[in-house]
Scaffold this active site. Structure first.
Site, mmCIF file in Angstrom:
data_model
loop_
_atom_site.group_PDB
_atom_site.id
_atom_site.type_symbol
_atom_site.label_atom_id
_atom_site.label_comp_id
_atom_site.label_asym_id
_atom_site.label_seq_id
_atom_site.Cartn_x
_atom_site.Cartn_y
_atom_site.Cartn_z
ATOM 1 N N GLY A 54 0.849 -1.163 0.135
ATOM 2 C CA GLY A 54 0.013 0.049 0.114
ATOM 3 C C GLY A 54 0.934 1.375 -0.097
ATOM 4 C CB SER A 55 4.173 2.040 1.139
ATOM 5 O OG SER A 55 5.345 2.888 0.809
ATOM 6 N N PRO A 56 2.974 3.824 -1.916
ATOM 7 C CG PRO A 56 2.717 6.219 -2.089
ATOM 8 C CD PRO A 56 2.412 4.908 -1.170
ATOM 9 C CB THR A 102 6.634 0.319 -0.875
ATOM 10 O OG1 THR A 102 6.774 0.564 0.815
ATOM 11 C CG2 THR A 102 7.063 -1.385 -0.921
ATOM 12 C CE1 TYR A 103 5.207 -0.036 -9.443
ATOM 13 C CE2 TYR A 103 5.013 2.309 -9.185
ATOM 14 C CZ TYR A 103 5.160 1.464 -10.092
ATOM 15 O OH TYR A 103 5.302 1.445 -11.232
#
Length: 196
Positions: free
Chosen positions: A12-14, A16-17
């Site tokens: 859910g973390s951008p 992280t993406y």
């Protein structure tokens, strides 16, 4: 001893993406191993008193601009769902379950979820959307759902989250090279240095 990067992540973390799009290249370049460690960002926030930058208006506005800058720098798409931020409990249990029970399909599994969430901007808070994404990518939604209720899966995700907090993690992505922690996708150059 081979070099490793431990990647503590939550879908859910951008940020992280964005790290996820770059870390495999960094590891290939430095002949290092990337160790994916699913954790629950909500659990980390609760344990550390931290919160998503999106909950602070001025910081949130800046964060969206900065993430967009990095996406352009990395040459990767980044699209936010209108439902951001999302509750990732079930998704991360599914990710943990896939890593534990079907490790040979783990990377394909997280690839399809990261792509649906951050490239297509799909709402993975919606069970029907998740089922459609899984089906389109060759996964049985019922089998995946069963993983989310597996007691060992739930306990392992909780354990990963607690271990992350014990090591100083307060958000995502958090990466470790040895004992050195690096927080945020904007610290990848330091990871490269640590591995080189």
């Amino acid at each position: 001893m081979s070099k490793t990067v431990e990647f503590f992540f939550d879908l859910g973390s951008p940020a992280t993406y964005l790290a996820y799009t770059q870390l495999p290249k960094i590891c290939a370049q430095t002949d290092s191993q990337l160790i994916y460690t699913p954790m629950l960002l909500g659990g980390v926030f609760k344990a550390t008193g931290n919160a998503s930058p999106a909950t602070i208006p001025a910081k949130g506005r800046y964060m969206f601009q900065d993430l967009d800058r990095y996406a352009k720098r990395y040459g990767v798409p980044l699209k936010f769902t209108a439902d951001f931020p999302i509750n990732t409990l079930m998704l991360m249990r599914a990710v943990m379950g896939m890593q534990l029970r079907h490790p040979e399909r783990f990377l394909t599994f997280i690839d399809c979820l990261f792509h649906a969430l951050w490239v297509e901007g799909r709402n993975l808070n919606d069970p029907a959307t998740v089922a459609a994404v899984l089906t389109q990518n060759g996964f049985d939604p019922n089998e995946v759902l069963a993983l989310t209720t597996d007691e060992e899966v739930k306990a392992t995700l909780k354990d990963n989250t607690e271990k992350a907090v014990q090591r100083g993690v307060f958000g995502a992505p958090s990466m470790f090279v040895g004992d050195q922690m690096f927080f945020g996708q904007d610290r990848l150059d330091f990871i490269l240095e640590a591995l080189s």
